[in-house]
Design a protein around this motif. Structure first.
Motif, PDB file in Angstrom:
ATOM      1  N   ARG A 156      17.309  -1.908  91.679  1.00 35.76           N
ATOM      2  CA  ARG A 156      18.304  -0.865  91.417  1.00 35.76           C
ATOM      3  C   ARG A 156      17.751   0.277  90.583  1.00 35.76           C
ATOM      4  N   PHE A 157      16.592   0.091  90.003  1.00 39.56           N
ATOM      5  CA  PHE A 157      16.002   1.145  89.191  1.00 39.56           C
ATOM      6  C   PHE A 157      14.993   1.988  89.978  1.00 39.56           C
ATOM      7  N   HIS A 158      14.774   1.664  91.235  1.00 35.72           N
ATOM      8  CA  HIS A 158      13.681   2.333  91.958  1.00 35.72           C
ATOM      9  C   HIS A 158      13.959   3.814  92.197  1.00 35.72           C
ATOM     10  N   THR A 159      15.206   4.254  92.151  1.00 33.11           N
ATOM     11  CA  THR A 159      15.507   5.669  92.357  1.00 33.11           C
ATOM     12  C   THR A 159      15.097   6.535  91.172  1.00 33.11           C
ATOM     13  N   ARG A 160      14.821   5.926  90.016  1.00 33.27           N
ATOM     14  CA  ARG A 160      14.445   6.677  88.820  1.00 33.27           C
ATOM     15  C   ARG A 160      13.093   6.248  88.256  1.00 33.27           C
ATOM     16  N   CYS A 161      12.459   5.302  88.904  1.00 34.09           N
ATOM     17  CA  CYS A 161      11.236   4.701  88.355  1.00 34.09           C
ATOM     18  C   CYS A 161      10.004   5.445  88.844  1.00 34.09           C
ATOM     19  N   TRP A 162       9.029   5.648  87.954  1.00 33.09           N
ATOM     20  CA  TRP A 162       7.776   6.313  88.303  1.00 33.09           C
ATOM     21  C   TRP A 162       6.749   5.361  88.911  1.00 33.09           C
ATOM     22  N   LYS A 163       7.094   4.078  89.041  1.00 31.29           N
ATOM     23  CA  LYS A 163       6.184   3.103  89.625  1.00 31.29           C
ATOM     24  C   LYS A 163       6.733   2.511  90.918  1.00 31.29           C
ATOM     25  N   ALA A 164       7.841   3.051  91.430  1.00 29.25           N
ATOM     26  CA  ALA A 164       8.523   2.473  92.588  1.00 29.25           C
ATOM     27  C   ALA A 164       7.672   2.590  93.849  1.00 29.25           C
ATOM     28  N   THR A 165       7.612   1.504  94.614  1.00 31.48           N
ATOM     29  CA  THR A 165       6.904   1.472  95.882  1.00 31.48           C
ATOM     30  C   THR A 165       7.856   1.011  96.977  1.00 31.48           C
ATOM     31  N   GLU A 166       7.317   0.840  98.161  1.00 28.64           N
ATOM     32  CA  GLU A 166       8.152   0.467  99.301  1.00 28.64           C
ATOM     33  C   GLU A 166       8.818  -0.886  99.090  1.00 28.64           C
ATOM     34  N   VAL A 167       8.115  -1.825  98.496  1.00 27.10           N
ATOM     35  CA  VAL A 167       8.710  -3.139  98.281  1.00 27.10           C
ATOM     36  C   VAL A 167       9.870  -3.064  97.296  1.00 27.10           C
ATOM     37  N   CYS A 168       9.817  -2.114  96.364  1.00 27.69           N
ATOM     38  CA  CYS A 168      10.929  -1.949  95.419  1.00 27.69           C
ATOM     39  C   CYS A 168      12.191  -1.476  96.131  1.00 27.69           C
ATOM     40  N   ARG A 169      12.032  -0.723  97.209  1.00 23.29           N
ATOM     41  CA  ARG A 169      13.182  -0.188  97.939  1.00 23.29           C
ATOM     42  C   ARG A 169      13.846  -1.226  98.819  1.00 23.29           C
ATOM     43  N   VAL A 170      13.089  -2.203  99.302  1.00 27.62           N
ATOM     44  CA  VAL A 170      13.629  -3.145 100.288  1.00 27.62           C
ATOM     45  C   VAL A 170      13.860  -4.539  99.720  1.00 27.62           C
ATOM     46  N   GLN A 171      13.192  -4.906  98.645  1.00 24.88           N
ATOM     47  CA  GLN A 171      13.282  -6.273  98.131  1.00 24.88           C
ATOM     48  C   GLN A 171      13.682  -6.275  96.665  1.00 24.88           C
ATOM     49  N   GLU A 172      14.747  -6.984  96.357  1.00 30.78           N
ATOM     50  CA  GLU A 172      15.200  -7.071  94.965  1.00 30.78           C
ATOM     51  C   GLU A 172      14.314  -8.031  94.181  1.00 30.78           C
ATOM     52  N   PRO A 173      13.740  -7.596  93.074  1.00 26.57           N
ATOM     53  CA  PRO A 173      12.850  -8.480  92.317  1.00 26.57           C
ATOM     54  C   PRO A 173      13.641  -9.550  91.572  1.00 26.57           C
ATOM     55  N   PRO A 174      13.224 -10.804  91.645  1.00 25.75           N
ATOM     56  CA  PRO A 174      13.909 -11.848  90.869  1.00 25.75           C
ATOM     57  C   PRO A 174      13.514 -11.787  89.400  1.00 25.75           C
ATOM     58  N   LEU A 175      14.336 -12.379  88.562  1.00 23.26           N
ATOM     59  CA  LEU A 175      14.059 -12.426  87.124  1.00 23.26           C
ATOM     60  C   LEU A 175      13.104 -13.584  86.874  1.00 23.26           C
ATOM     61  N   LEU A 176      11.816 -13.267  86.729  1.00 17.33           N
ATOM     62  CA  LEU A 176      10.773 -14.279  86.604  1.00 17.33           C
ATOM     63  C   LEU A 176      10.182 -14.285  85.206  1.00 17.33           C
ATOM     64  N   GLN A 177       9.666 -15.446  84.826  1.00 11.97           N
ATOM     65  CA  GLN A 177       9.004 -15.582  83.530  1.00 11.97           C
ATOM     66  C   GLN A 177       7.509 -15.326  83.721  1.00 11.97           C
ATOM     67  N   LEU A 178       7.047 -14.156  83.262  1.00 14.83           N
ATOM     68  CA  LEU A 178       5.643 -13.798  83.402  1.00 14.83           C
ATOM     69  C   LEU A 178       4.831 -14.177  82.178  1.00 14.83           C
ATOM     70  N   GLN A 179       5.471 -14.332  81.048  1.00 14.62           N
ATOM     71  CA  GLN A 179       4.845 -14.845  79.840  1.00 14.62           C
ATOM     72  C   GLN A 179       5.814 -15.821  79.190  1.00 14.62           C
ATOM     73  N   THR A 180       5.330 -16.594  78.266  1.00 13.10           N
ATOM     74  CA  THR A 180       6.176 -17.592  77.626  1.00 13.10           C
ATOM     75  C   THR A 180       7.363 -16.930  76.947  1.00 13.10           C
ATOM     76  N   GLY A 181       8.561 -17.273  77.387  1.00 12.98           N
ATOM     77  CA  GLY A 181       9.774 -16.726  76.808  1.00 12.98           C
ATOM     78  C   GLY A 181      10.063 -15.286  77.185  1.00 12.98           C
TER      79      GLY A 181
END
Length: 445
Positions: free
Chosen positions: A319-344
Motif C-alpha cells: 500500500r505504500f508503493h505509490t509514495r515509495c522511492w524503492k517501489a518495483t513491479e513486485v511491490c505493485r502486484v504482491q503484498e509483502p507479508p510481515l516477516l521477521q528479518l532480525q530478532t524481534g
C-alpha cells in the motif's frame, strides 16, 4: 499450514525469491501474551440510494497481527487516518470486528456479547483522546470516577468516596475535587480525571488513544510521567496510540508502525529508531525535529510524494508503493507479508532498509523514479545548508529549483548530480544495505 509454509507457497506461486527470514522462537521463561491479535479486520460499509445498498467499504483496519506481553508498553504510530484509533477501539471491543481474532489472557473475546463482555471490562480500559468530550459535563468528578464501581457492582473497603479520593490523589488531583464539575478544570486536569476513571478498577490492560495530543507541551510531560509512574506502581500494560514520535520513544518498549490499515513494521524501540527497515518508518523517524541547531543542516530530507491513498480503494500490492522511492513491479502486484528479518524486528517490505533485499534486481516503477527526483531536490538544499553556503557564495544552491504539485524538479544539472548521491544513500532495490542514515521528512500535503 504454518506461517513459514505459507511464505514458501507464496514464493513458489509468484516465482519470486524466497524471503530471508529468521523464524520466531519463544524465549525461555517468556510469559504468555496478555493480548493477542490475529488478522484483525474492520470495514465500515458505505450505503447509498433509496434502498441503502452497500456500494463499498472503508477498510480502516485490514488484517493486522501483534501481541502485547504483561507489563510492557506497545506504542502505535502512523499518519492520521491509518486506523490507529479504530484498532484501539477494536481491542477494547468498543467496536465489533469485521474479521480476525482477539484473545485476552488466552480467551477469545472477538464476538462476545455485551453481557459476557461486562466482566472483562474490569481488566480492559481505555483513555480517550479528547478530555473535553469524554467527560459528562453534568456529572461531578466523584460520579465520573465512581461509575465503574457501580456498573461492576464493586464495593471497595472503606467506602466508595474514600476510594475515589485515593484514586484522585494517585493521579495528582486534590481529593477535595470530588464534588467539582469538569468545566472547573484545565485540559491536563481533565485528562487526569479520565486516567483516574480508567484505573478505578485496577485493569490489566489500558489502551490510551492520543492521551496527550490535546494538551500543552508542559502538561504533556506531566501526563506522560504520570503514566510511567502508574505503570511501575500498579504493574499496568499499555497500548499507547500517538502521533508524537518523541512521546512514543519515551514511553514504549516496542513500537508498531501503521500505514493505511496495515502494520508495516514492528520492533523494539531502540532497534526501530536506530535502524528502521521500512521506507515509511524511515520517513516517520526523520520527521522528529532536531533540537540541536548545529545538526539541522546536516540531515538529509526525503519528500514523500502525494497524499495517503483512500482506504475505500487502497492500492494493490504494497500500500505504500505509490509514495515509495524503492517501489518495483513486485511491490505493485504482491503484498509483502510481515516477516521477521532480525530478532524481534518484523517488517512488511520487499526492499527493506538495513536488511537484505527480498526481491533483488527488480525494475523500479515510474512512481519510484518520480520520488527519487523529489529526493534529489531536497538533497541539494540540504547539502547547501550542511556546508554553510550562502546565496552569495553558492548561487547554485541558493537557486535550487522549486517543486511543483507532483514533486518534480525543474531539471537543472546541479540537482541531478547531487541527487545521484541522495539515491545512493537512500538505497536502490538490489543493493546491499548500508549504515542507517538519519533523515528528516517533508510531506507534500
Amino acid at each position: 499450514m504454518t506461517a513459514k509454509d505459507e511464505d514458501q507457497a507464496v514464493a513458489d506461486k509468484t516465482g519470486s525469491v524466497k524471503p530471508l527470514t529468521i523464524p520466531q522462537q519463544p524465549a525461555d521463561g517468556e510469559p504468555e501474551p496478555l493480548l493477542k491479535v490475529s488478522g484483525l479486520v474492520k470495514h465500515f460499509p458505505i450505503h447509498q440510494g433509496l434502498l441503502r445498498r452497500q456500494v463499498g467499504a472503508v477498510q480502516a483496519v485490514d488484517g493486522i497481527d501483534f501481541d502485547v506481553r504483561p507489563g510492557e508498553t506497545l506504542g502505535v504510530v502512523g499518519e492520521s487516518g491509518c486506523g490507529k484509533s479504530t484498532m484501539g477501539r477494536l481491542i477494547t471491543r468498543l467496536l465489533e470486528p469485521t474479521g480476525g481474532k482477539i484473545e485476552f489472557e488466552g480467551r477469545d473475546i472477538t464476538h462476545l456479547s455485551a453481557g459476557k463482555m461486562r466482566p472483562m471490562r474490569r481488566n480492559v480500559q481505555m483513555i480517550f483522546q479528547d478530555p473535553y468530550s469524554s467527560l459528562n459535563p453534568r456529572h461531578t468528578v466523584g460520579t465520573i470516577v465512581g461509575a465503574p464501581f457501580k456498573l461492576q457492582g464493586v464495593r471497595p473497603d472503606g467506602g466508595l468516596k474514600k476510594e475515589i479520593q485515593r484514586i484522585l490523589e494517585l493521579v495528582g488531583l486534590n481529593p477535595e475535587h470530588y464534588n467539582r464539575y469538569p468545566h472547573e478544570f484545565s485540559g491536563g486536569q481533565r485528562q487526569r480525571i479520565g486516567i483516574a476513571r480508567a484505573l478505578a478498577l485496577k485493569p490489566k490492560l489500558v489502551v490510551a488513544d492520543e492521551p496527550v495530543s490535546a494538551l500543552d507541551v508542559s502538561i504533556q510531560a506531566q501526563v506522560v510521567n504520570l503514566l510511567d509512574d502508574l505503570q511501575d506502581e500498579l504493574g499496568l500494560t499499555y497500548v499507547i496510540i500517538a502521533h508524537d514520535l518523541s512521546v512514543i520513544r519515551h514511553v514504549s518498549d516496542r513500537i508498531a508502525v501503521m500505514y493505511l490499515g496495515k502494520i508495516v513494521e514492528l520492533a523494539d524501540r531502540d532497534a526501530l529508531y536506530s535502524a528502521p527497515m521500512h521506507p515509511y518508518t524511515k520517513a516517520l523517524m526523520s520527521a522528529v525535529p532536531v533540537p540541536d541547531p548545529r545538526r539541522r543542516g546536516q540531515s538529509e530530507r526525503i519528500l514523500l510524494k502525494g497524499d495517503v491513498p483512500s482506504p475505500i480503494s487502497p492500492p494493490s500490492g504494497c500500500r505504500f508503493h505509490t509514495r515509495c522511492w524503492k517501489a518495483t513491479e513486485v511491490c505493485r502486484v504482491q503484498e509483502p507479508p510481515l516477516l521477521q528479518l532480525q530478532t524481534g524486528h518484523r517488517v512488511a517490505c520487499h526492499h527493506p532498509e538495513n536488511a537484505p533485499d527480498q526481491v533483488p534486481a527488480d525494475t523500479l516503477l515510474p512512481e519510484a523514479l518520480e520520488a527519487l527526483e523529489a529526493l534529489e531536490i531536497i538533497e541539494v538544499r540540504t547539502a547547501g545548508a550542511a556546508d554553510g553556503t550562502s546565496a552569495a557564495k553558492a548561487p547554485e544552491a541558493a537557486a535550487a529549483p522549486s517543486l511543483d504539485k507532483a514533486g518534480g524538479p525543474a531539471g537543472e544539472k546541479p540537482a541531478k548530480k547531487a541527487g545521484g548521491k541522495a539515491v545512493e544513500k537512500a538505497g536502490r532495490p538490489g543493493e546491499k544495505a548500508g549504515e542507517p542514515v538519519e533523515k528528516s521528512v517533508e510531506k507534500d500535503q
